[in-house]
Design a protein around this motif. Sequence first.
Motif, PDB file in Angstrom:
ATOM      1  N   GLU A  56     105.773  93.821 109.665  1.00  0.00           N
ATOM      2  CA  GLU A  56     104.784  92.830 110.107  1.00  0.00           C
ATOM      3  C   GLU A  56     103.361  93.336 109.933  1.00  0.00           C
ATOM      4  OE1 GLU A  56     108.426  92.248 112.819  1.00  0.00           O
ATOM      5  OE2 GLU A  56     107.386  93.880 111.809  1.00  0.00           O
ATOM      6  N   ASN A  57     103.175  94.665 109.969  1.00  0.00           N
ATOM      7  CA  ASN A  57     101.833  95.241 109.879  1.00  0.00           C
ATOM      8  C   ASN A  57     101.387  95.516 108.456  1.00  0.00           C
ATOM      9  OD1 ASN A  57     101.644  95.183 112.646  1.00  0.00           O
ATOM     10  ND2 ASN A  57     102.140  97.337 112.925  1.00  0.00           N
ATOM     11  N   GLU A  58     102.235  95.255 107.474  1.00  0.00           N
ATOM     12  CA  GLU A  58     101.866  95.560 106.088  1.00  0.00           C
ATOM     13  C   GLU A  58     102.307  94.445 105.140  1.00  0.00           C
ATOM     14  OE1 GLU A  58     103.735  99.158 104.802  1.00  0.00           O
ATOM     15  OE2 GLU A  58     105.758  98.432 105.190  1.00  0.00           O
ATOM     16  N   ILE A  59     102.111  93.203 105.584  1.00  0.00           N
ATOM     17  CA  ILE A  59     102.557  92.062 104.786  1.00  0.00           C
ATOM     18  C   ILE A  59     101.905  92.071 103.412  1.00  0.00           C
ATOM     19  CG2 ILE A  59     102.634  89.545 104.670  1.00  0.00           C
ATOM     20  CD1 ILE A  59     102.577  89.553 107.758  1.00  0.00           C
ATOM     21  N   ASN A  60     100.591  92.313 103.361  1.00  0.00           N
ATOM     22  CA  ASN A  60      99.896  92.324 102.067  1.00  0.00           C
ATOM     23  C   ASN A  60     100.241  93.561 101.254  1.00  0.00           C
ATOM     24  OD1 ASN A  60      98.552  89.870 102.421  1.00  0.00           O
ATOM     25  ND2 ASN A  60      96.940  90.836 103.617  1.00  0.00           N
ATOM     26  N   ALA A  61     100.302  94.713 101.942  1.00  0.00           N
ATOM     27  CA  ALA A  61     100.592  95.961 101.222  1.00  0.00           C
ATOM     28  C   ALA A  61     101.983  95.937 100.603  1.00  0.00           C
ATOM     29  CB  ALA A  61     100.454  97.149 102.172  1.00  0.00           C
ATOM     30  N   LEU A  62     102.915  95.250 101.261  1.00  0.00           N
ATOM     31  CA  LEU A  62     104.280  95.189 100.734  1.00  0.00           C
ATOM     32  C   LEU A  62     104.316  94.627  99.315  1.00  0.00           C
ATOM     33  CD1 LEU A  62     106.561  94.020 103.697  1.00  0.00           C
ATOM     34  CD2 LEU A  62     106.847  96.076 102.318  1.00  0.00           C
ATOM     35  N   LYS A  63     103.361  93.767  99.010  1.00  0.00           N
ATOM     36  CA  LYS A  63     103.364  93.157  97.674  1.00  0.00           C
ATOM     37  C   LYS A  63     103.209  94.208  96.580  1.00  0.00           C
ATOM     38  CE  LYS A  63     101.247  88.931  99.525  1.00  0.00           C
ATOM     39  NZ  LYS A  63     100.015  88.112  99.566  1.00  0.00           N
ATOM     40  N   SER A  64     102.552  95.325  96.905  1.00  0.00           N
ATOM     41  CA  SER A  64     102.303  96.333  95.878  1.00  0.00           C
ATOM     42  C   SER A  64     103.426  97.350  95.769  1.00  0.00           C
ATOM     43  CB  SER A  64     100.975  97.053  96.153  1.00  0.00           C
ATOM     44  OG  SER A  64     101.031  97.758  97.382  1.00  0.00           O
ATOM     45  N   TYR A  65     104.256  97.498  96.821  1.00  0.00           N
ATOM     46  CA  TYR A  65     105.308  98.518  96.712  1.00  0.00           C
ATOM     47  C   TYR A  65     106.665  98.059  97.254  1.00  0.00           C
ATOM     48  CZ  TYR A  65     103.333  99.649 101.393  1.00  0.00           C
ATOM     49  OH  TYR A  65     102.836  99.606 102.662  1.00  0.00           O
ATOM     50  N   PHE A  66     106.837  96.768  97.441  1.00  0.00           N
ATOM     51  CA  PHE A  66     108.128  96.267  97.911  1.00  0.00           C
ATOM     52  C   PHE A  66     109.221  96.583  96.888  1.00  0.00           C
ATOM     53  CE2 PHE A  66     111.308  92.800  98.088  1.00  0.00           C
ATOM     54  CZ  PHE A  66     111.797  93.031  99.362  1.00  0.00           C
ATOM     55  N   LEU A  67     110.360  97.073  97.373  1.00  0.00           N
ATOM     56  CA  LEU A  67     111.467  97.447  96.493  1.00  0.00           C
ATOM     57  C   LEU A  67     112.466  96.289  96.420  1.00  0.00           C
ATOM     58  CD1 LEU A  67     112.952  99.607  94.821  1.00  0.00           C
ATOM     59  CD2 LEU A  67     114.053 100.358  96.947  1.00  0.00           C
ATOM     60  N   PRO A  68     112.565  95.601  95.281  1.00  0.00           N
ATOM     61  CA  PRO A  68     113.486  94.460  95.168  1.00  0.00           C
ATOM     62  C   PRO A  68     114.928  94.939  94.988  1.00  0.00           C
ATOM     63  CG  PRO A  68     112.324  94.788  93.100  1.00  0.00           C
ATOM     64  CD  PRO A  68     111.774  95.811  94.059  1.00  0.00           C
ATOM     65  N   THR A  69     115.596  95.189  96.081  1.00  0.00           N
ATOM     66  CA  THR A  69     116.983  95.645  96.035  1.00  0.00           C
ATOM     67  C   THR A  69     117.907  94.501  95.624  1.00  0.00           C
ATOM     68  OG1 THR A  69     117.293  95.091  98.372  1.00  0.00           O
ATOM     69  CG2 THR A  69     116.544  97.342  97.850  1.00  0.00           C
ATOM     70  N   ALA A  70     119.168  94.845  95.382  1.00  0.00           N
ATOM     71  CA  ALA A  70     120.154  93.818  95.035  1.00  0.00           C
ATOM     72  C   ALA A  70     120.313  92.819  96.185  1.00  0.00           C
ATOM     73  CB  ALA A  70     121.500  94.486  94.718  1.00  0.00           C
ATOM     74  N   GLN A  71     120.217  93.317  97.423  1.00  0.00           N
ATOM     75  CA  GLN A  71     120.338  92.417  98.581  1.00  0.00           C
ATOM     76  C   GLN A  71     119.175  91.428  98.625  1.00  0.00           C
ATOM     77  OE1 GLN A  71     120.696  95.726  98.613  1.00  0.00           O
ATOM     78  NE2 GLN A  71     122.261  96.400 100.084  1.00  0.00           N
ATOM     79  N   TYR A  72     117.970  91.921  98.305  1.00  0.00           N
ATOM     80  CA  TYR A  72     116.810  91.019  98.258  1.00  0.00           C
ATOM     81  C   TYR A  72     117.007  89.952  97.183  1.00  0.00           C
ATOM     82  CZ  TYR A  72     112.331  89.362  96.504  1.00  0.00           C
ATOM     83  OH  TYR A  72     111.320  88.567  96.022  1.00  0.00           O
ATOM     84  N   ASN A  73     117.469  90.364  96.001  1.00  0.00           N
ATOM     85  CA  ASN A  73     117.668  89.395  94.919  1.00  0.00           C
ATOM     86  C   ASN A  73     118.701  88.339  95.293  1.00  0.00           C
ATOM     87  OD1 ASN A  73     115.766  90.479  93.096  1.00  0.00           O
ATOM     88  ND2 ASN A  73     117.210  92.054  92.434  1.00  0.00           N
ATOM     89  N   ASP A  74     119.759  88.755  95.995  1.00  0.00           N
ATOM     90  CA  ASP A  74     120.755  87.778  96.459  1.00  0.00           C
ATOM     91  C   ASP A  74     120.123  86.788  97.440  1.00  0.00           C
ATOM     92  OD1 ASP A  74     122.846  88.680  94.947  1.00  0.00           O
ATOM     93  OD2 ASP A  74     123.758  89.891  96.534  1.00  0.00           O
ATOM     94  N   ALA A  75     119.292  87.303  98.338  1.00  0.00           N
ATOM     95  CA  ALA A  75     118.634  86.420  99.306  1.00  0.00           C
ATOM     96  C   ALA A  75     117.701  85.449  98.589  1.00  0.00           C
ATOM     97  CB  ALA A  75     117.857  87.252 100.330  1.00  0.00           C
TER      98      ALA A  75
END
Length: 794
Positions: free
Chosen positions: A330-349
Amino acid sequence: MPPIGIQTPPEFCQYASGPCDQSFADVPPTHAHVYYSSKPEVIGSAIEEAVRLLSISSPDLKIKTWRDLPIAGQIIFCQICKSQRFTQVAVIDVTTMNFNLMFELGYALGLGVPVVAIRDTSCTLDAMEFEALGLIDTLGYVNFENSQELASKLPDAIANAKMPVTQAYTPSRAQPLYLLRSPIVTDGLIKVISTVKKSGLRFRVYDPKEQPRLSLQDAFKQVKTSLGVSVYLLSSWRKGATVHNARGAFVAGLAMASGCSVFVLQEGPDQQPIDYRDVVQRHSDAAQVPHLMSPFIKGLYEEIQSTRFVPITLPLRPLETLDFGDVAAENEINALKSYFLPTAQYNDAKRGHARLVVGRKGAGKTAIFYGVRSAFWSSQSQLVLDLKPEGHQFLTLRERLLSSISLGLQEHVLTAFWNYILLIELAAKIVEQDSRFASKQPQRFELYEKLRRLIEGEGEAEQGDFSDRLLLLVDRVLLRKDEIESLIGSGQISKLIYEKDIKEVQAVLSEYLKFKEGVWILIDNLDKSWPVNGATKEDILIIRSLMEATRKLQRQLERNNVECRAIVFIRNDVYEHLLGETPDKGKDNTILLDWTDEEVFKLLIHRRMMASTRLEQPFEEMWPMFFESYIKGEHSFSYILSRTMMRPRDLISFLRQCINVAVNRGNTKVLEADILQAEKQYSEDQLQGIFFELSDTKREFAELPYAFIGSPSLLDRNEIEAKVTGFGVPQAIVEEAVQILLWFGFLGMIGTDGEEKYAHMYQYGVQRMLREATPGTRWVIHPAFRSVLGCEAN
């Protein structure tokens, strides 16, 4: 010498609500100023006698106490402020949990004045509270039992005192507000968060439910990168109020010394400590909160737009550029855009392949929530409804209504409740976001106007956010409790739940959504305040009825060729209860967040390293640039990871501790000694965290890990049971206690392959673990707890 610049009146003072109005002329400088409580009197007397002895044995040492301040007829805070600005070291007694002293400690550090913390080790009044607080552990202490011992130790301590945090930070305009949440979610706190959200200010939050102990380094970083700080204090009669309000006093002092705008709100009429009582606002009714916060928020906006803000441009050492991000997504919503890791679980979601995302606390559910939201948020062809209700908002409904009606009626009431919420929130989201786009198409604009008229006229709810509307609907339902209890038909129930003609809302909404390619409904935080392993049947029914309401809404929209996807994010323990209470267990596809692969953790950390340092080297080259490669014959990354609970949040927390220790020691990279010191702090945090969770599960088990102090890390089953019974657990519940320790991962077992195995590797199937065990199985204490408990290797 005191830090440069603090001996002139500051441009902004919270007490003066503007430039400081005090004169700093004729303030006598000191080598050290001593602050202590007048109670217990014997400790105060011992400190005063130590200062008297020092005046004789070390006459060149200019040392004063707070009793030497010219307080008569003066604002006490102003005299404390001046004394700290003109001393080289602040000596502060932390024998007892005194809010004035916690404020003064934070204020001194905020000014950049080194602190020597002293404590009488013979006093155990607040020992447990200080351990739970954990905020000043890294300061170290000067221990004493009498005045002579203190007098003999103080000169060296004063001469060698240093600031525990030396890194410089720049205030953030992107997220200018830091909010300190309380562990109890009161109506007042809900209003604080609602008011901040409606203001449009981006903010960061400390949540003790997610992170039981706030470290000194993190407090520094969060406050020093803020323009405003909001602290919510609990009434003294609430559970956990002492520790939380002490943390609040420290953060308020740190923020005021740093020149932040500070808003301190007290629940109820509690008398405040004299140092900062004049800056504390009070509320007796949650409805007062928006009015009380309004000047603070207005002032923050003016601060953001003013030219007084001057960013710090001190050059950073390479290690100081390394930032692993926040432990809370919740504290790094914008920062996540630069280093978020798109795991297989994320892609399924993101592909809509599941209706449930399940994972342990800290496993990355909220990161996926924001990842999916970001993937479709900016698209005008998609409508994204992101809701973050919290379970406590249903507590009143559960206690006053659900407990008095039949199970079948409960399900009808809750499904109608959720259906109404989802339809109204979808309509509200369209009205909020689509005005400019809808006006370009006459037919679409006509439907837009119909929706706006259908949901307007809600009074307070129209002006509020989702939390306000949810609480208002709960109140409406409770007002009709007697009518609901007398009904048996679901149709009649719906009429009582729905404030508006829901069929018309549904029809207009379905027509409007034909202008969209799809609808996403994302729901997180529903189980946030529910105890681990403590969800009730009513709690599970809330989730079951939500799932049924989303299915109903999907069917309604798909009849109009509108694709709707809904994902609910819940903890794994809640999911276990949900499976147990759900007749048709295969109805909803589920994504399980399972972090067991070290290589995936490396990818997670590597992205964050590249984003913060702007270096593009492979992980194998970057890691040794910042960390010593080997520790105790093991690769340092593997060593650190093996001492976590195999959750992203835990790894990030440990790594941040490593960086903080190394930077504060002036090292250019993280050395083995830094990692070992960070491990002690991390281990203490993990222990406090499991205390909270065990307490929520069963109060008798709250401090059960203490039974293993000094224990070998490997034990057999008889040794475990002996330690548990020796701690006072009745024989009748020893097996339950052991299974709880296994479930939380405090204990694991040695598998036939010689490897340590913990519950998360079995998807928390403790019974499956036990079936694998044999009479000769060896059990093991998790490495995360060994350092703080002093467990012996064997």
